[in-house]
Motif scaffolding. Structure first.
Motif, PDB file in Angstrom:
ATOM      1  N   ILE A 230      56.316  62.811  38.683  1.00 63.65           N
ATOM      2  CA  ILE A 230      55.817  63.667  39.766  1.00 63.65           C
ATOM      3  C   ILE A 230      54.324  63.452  39.974  1.00 63.65           C
ATOM      4  N   LEU A 231      53.574  63.375  38.878  1.00 64.20           N
ATOM      5  CA  LEU A 231      52.130  63.154  39.008  1.00 64.20           C
ATOM      6  C   LEU A 231      51.817  61.758  39.528  1.00 64.20           C
ATOM      7  N   GLN A 232      52.691  60.798  39.249  1.00 63.62           N
ATOM      8  CA  GLN A 232      52.510  59.439  39.779  1.00 63.62           C
ATOM      9  C   GLN A 232      52.709  59.421  41.288  1.00 63.62           C
ATOM     10  N   LEU A 233      53.686  60.203  41.767  1.00 66.13           N
ATOM     11  CA  LEU A 233      54.017  60.218  43.188  1.00 66.13           C
ATOM     12  C   LEU A 233      53.122  61.146  44.004  1.00 66.13           C
ATOM     13  N   ALA A 234      52.579  62.152  43.355  1.00 69.26           N
ATOM     14  CA  ALA A 234      51.860  63.209  44.068  1.00 69.26           C
ATOM     15  C   ALA A 234      50.761  62.718  45.003  1.00 69.26           C
ATOM     16  N   PRO A 235      49.933  61.735  44.617  1.00 70.68           N
ATOM     17  CA  PRO A 235      48.880  61.308  45.542  1.00 70.68           C
ATOM     18  C   PRO A 235      49.403  60.842  46.893  1.00 70.68           C
ATOM     19  N   ASN A 236      50.602  60.266  46.910  1.00 70.40           N
ATOM     20  CA  ASN A 236      51.176  59.792  48.173  1.00 70.40           C
ATOM     21  C   ASN A 236      51.977  60.867  48.901  1.00 70.40           C
ATOM     22  N   LEU A 237      52.361  61.922  48.186  1.00 69.71           N
ATOM     23  CA  LEU A 237      53.168  62.973  48.797  1.00 69.71           C
ATOM     24  C   LEU A 237      52.338  64.148  49.294  1.00 69.71           C
ATOM     25  N   LEU A 238      51.149  64.338  48.720  1.00 66.78           N
ATOM     26  CA  LEU A 238      50.332  65.496  49.050  1.00 66.78           C
ATOM     27  C   LEU A 238      49.379  65.238  50.213  1.00 66.78           C
ATOM     28  N   SER A 239      49.185  66.272  50.998  1.00 68.87           N
ATOM     29  CA  SER A 239      48.126  66.229  52.007  1.00 68.87           C
ATOM     30  C   SER A 239      46.797  66.534  51.327  1.00 68.87           C
ATOM     31  N   GLY A 240      45.701  66.369  52.035  1.00 73.72           N
ATOM     32  CA  GLY A 240      44.388  66.655  51.468  1.00 73.72           C
ATOM     33  C   GLY A 240      44.285  68.102  51.014  1.00 73.72           C
ATOM     34  N   GLY A 241      43.809  68.302  49.799  1.00 73.20           N
ATOM     35  CA  GLY A 241      43.699  69.649  49.259  1.00 73.20           C
ATOM     36  C   GLY A 241      45.006  70.213  48.753  1.00 73.20           C
ATOM     37  N   GLY A 242      46.030  69.371  48.646  1.00 75.75           N
ATOM     38  CA  GLY A 242      47.340  69.831  48.183  1.00 75.75           C
ATOM     39  C   GLY A 242      47.346  70.166  46.702  1.00 75.75           C
ATOM     40  N   ARG A 243      48.376  70.871  46.289  1.00 74.58           N
ATOM     41  CA  ARG A 243      48.496  71.332  44.914  1.00 74.58           C
ATOM     42  C   ARG A 243      49.867  70.957  44.335  1.00 74.58           C
ATOM     43  N   VAL A 244      49.881  70.741  43.011  1.00 81.82           N
ATOM     44  CA  VAL A 244      51.121  70.519  42.279  1.00 81.82           C
ATOM     45  C   VAL A 244      51.296  71.669  41.298  1.00 81.82           C
ATOM     46  N   LEU A 245      52.460  72.306  41.323  1.00 88.51           N
ATOM     47  CA  LEU A 245      52.742  73.418  40.422  1.00 88.51           C
ATOM     48  C   LEU A 245      53.972  73.078  39.586  1.00 88.51           C
ATOM     49  N   LEU A 246      53.817  73.110  38.277  1.00 87.68           N
ATOM     50  CA  LEU A 246      54.860  72.659  37.369  1.00 87.68           C
ATOM     51  C   LEU A 246      55.214  73.738  36.363  1.00 87.68           C
ATOM     52  N   GLU A 247      56.507  74.034  36.239  1.00 81.02           N
ATOM     53  CA  GLU A 247      56.932  74.890  35.137  1.00 81.02           C
ATOM     54  C   GLU A 247      56.959  74.049  33.864  1.00 81.02           C
ATOM     55  N   ILE A 248      56.552  74.667  32.753  1.00 83.27           N
ATOM     56  CA  ILE A 248      56.511  73.940  31.492  1.00 83.27           C
ATOM     57  C   ILE A 248      57.253  74.738  30.427  1.00 83.27           C
ATOM     58  N   GLY A 249      57.689  74.014  29.383  1.00 83.17           N
ATOM     59  CA  GLY A 249      58.414  74.649  28.304  1.00 83.17           C
ATOM     60  C   GLY A 249      57.497  75.148  27.205  1.00 83.17           C
ATOM     61  N   PHE A 250      58.078  75.883  26.271  1.00 80.89           N
ATOM     62  CA  PHE A 250      57.331  76.447  25.154  1.00 80.89           C
ATOM     63  C   PHE A 250      56.662  75.336  24.347  1.00 80.89           C
ATOM     64  N   GLY A 251      55.367  75.484  24.127  1.00 83.04           N
ATOM     65  CA  GLY A 251      54.639  74.548  23.284  1.00 83.04           C
ATOM     66  C   GLY A 251      54.259  73.234  23.942  1.00 83.04           C
ATOM     67  N   SER A 252      54.475  73.119  25.249  1.00 84.07           N
ATOM     68  CA  SER A 252      54.219  71.833  25.902  1.00 84.07           C
ATOM     69  C   SER A 252      52.991  71.837  26.797  1.00 84.07           C
ATOM     70  N   SER A 253      52.245  72.929  26.831  1.00 81.07           N
ATOM     71  CA  SER A 253      51.132  73.024  27.789  1.00 81.07           C
ATOM     72  C   SER A 253      50.095  71.926  27.567  1.00 81.07           C
ATOM     73  N   LYS A 254      49.746  71.654  26.324  1.00 83.75           N
ATOM     74  CA  LYS A 254      48.713  70.659  26.045  1.00 83.75           C
ATOM     75  C   LYS A 254      49.140  69.273  26.496  1.00 83.75           C
ATOM     76  N   SER A 255      50.374  68.887  26.177  1.00 84.50           N
ATOM     77  CA  SER A 255      50.838  67.542  26.544  1.00 84.50           C
ATOM     78  C   SER A 255      50.951  67.377  28.051  1.00 84.50           C
ATOM     79  N   VAL A 256      51.405  68.430  28.751  1.00 93.61           N
ATOM     80  CA  VAL A 256      51.524  68.328  30.211  1.00 93.61           C
ATOM     81  C   VAL A 256      50.146  68.336  30.861  1.00 93.61           C
ATOM     82  N   GLU A 257      49.217  69.110  30.326  1.00 95.24           N
ATOM     83  CA  GLU A 257      47.847  69.077  30.844  1.00 95.24           C
ATOM     84  C   GLU A 257      47.256  67.673  30.722  1.00 95.24           C
ATOM     85  N   GLU A 258      47.540  66.992  29.630  1.00 97.70           N
ATOM     86  CA  GLU A 258      47.042  65.626  29.450  1.00 97.70           C
ATOM     87  C   GLU A 258      47.671  64.677  30.462  1.00 97.70           C
ATOM     88  N   ILE A 259      48.947  64.887  30.775  1.00101.45           N
ATOM     89  CA  ILE A 259      49.620  64.069  31.788  1.00101.45           C
ATOM     90  C   ILE A 259      48.990  64.312  33.157  1.00101.45           C
TER      91      ILE A 259
END
Length: 284
Positions: A230-259
């Motif tokens: 999703i983060l790989q595709l987002a630059p081509n899918l989002l308009s200027g100033g767009g946002r990505v919102l992702l649900e994450i699982g327990f204990g995964s916030s750090k790894s997803v933030e790094e992604i």
């Protein structure tokens, strides 16, 4: 036998089967047998004798739940963000923690023009897309899923709820063909992707492991594959100033933030669920 006596037997049977909150489950199923009465209405008739038809129907539902079939699938519907969503084994059951994703999407949308465009990746029942669309009637919401069964379920929910500004279609974010077919940009991308690792999948409760669709729970890898895509595709899918919102699982916030950061995005905030667990990452 009275409803009170039957509920006591049902509670014991469900408890022995390992069902959490057995009494509440039994009450939901009893209310369902009684033509969709509420649990509060049920409690007012506990001293009444059960009819043979009600007794047989209740016993059947309790046996299904004792086999660990999810309560929501037995009932056929569940509430999500104030909407009654039809559910089935084609898609994940809507969960309270996913309402945090809707809340954050509405918060971001409030900072944007009314006629924004929103993409929901892995829409399932359509609950996220429909909840957002109902509160943003001028927005255009598109929900995609790889499962044709899920898409049909989402379309049915849209019709039942009378929400016209949410559209649903087959879409596979892992497919280059789907990516090539996208001609418009989106202001928001929201997703509750499969984030359970293949190893952790085997440890899930029977309700999830044996009944909910495996493809919607695990990426058959380490649980990060869809975040990366999703983060790989987002630059081509989002308009200027767009946002990505992702649900994450327990204990995964750090790894997803790094992604998120390695994908060239900034973590704007992380929203916790009612238990204080990081549940949604907002990136831009």
């Amino acid at each position: 036998m009275t409803w009170q006596e039957s509920l006591a037997h049902a509670e014991q049977k469900l408890g022995e089967a390992g069902v959490d909150d057995a009494r509440t489950n039994a009450e939901y199923l009893a209310a369902h047998v009684l033509s969709q009465k509420s649990r509060s209405e049920l409690r007012s008739m506990l001293d009444r004798e059960m009819s043979s038809a009600d007794s047989d129907g209740f016993d059947t539902l309790i046996s299904r739940r004792a086999s660990r079939e999810p309560l929501q699938y037995i009932l056929g519907e569940w509430e999500f963000f104030g909407l009654r969503i039809k559910v089935g084994q084609e898609a994940l059951i809507p969960r309270p923690e996913t309402e945090i994703l809707v809340e954050q999407a509405l918060s971001e949308a409030a900072k944007m023009p009314a006629n924004i465009s929103i993409l929901d990746i892995g829409t399932g029942t359509g609950c996220i897309a429909l909840a957002v669309a109902k509160h943003l009637l001028s927005a255009s919401v598109v929900g995609i899923d790889i499962s044709s069964g899920a898409i049909e379920l989402a379309k049915e929910n849209g019709k039942l709820l009378g929400i016209p500004n949410a559209l649903f279609q087959i879409g596979d974010v892992l497919s280059e063909e789907w990516i090539d077919s996208i001609s418009s940009k989106f202001d928001l991308i929201v997703s509750n992707p499969p984030y359970i690792s293949r190893t952790d999948f085997e440890t899930l409760e029977p309700e999830l492991r044996n009944y909910e669709p495996r493809f919607a729970l695990t990426d058959e890898s380490d649980g990060t594959m869809f975040y990366k895509r999703i983060l790989q595709l987002a630059p081509n899918l989002l308009s200027g100033g767009g946002r990505v919102l992702l649900e994450i699982g327990f204990g995964s916030s750090k790894s997803v933030e790094e992604i998120v950061q390695s994908g060239g995005f900034e973590v704007l905030r992380t929203a916790n669920d009612l238990g204080g667990i990081p549940r949604v990452i907002v990136a831009g």
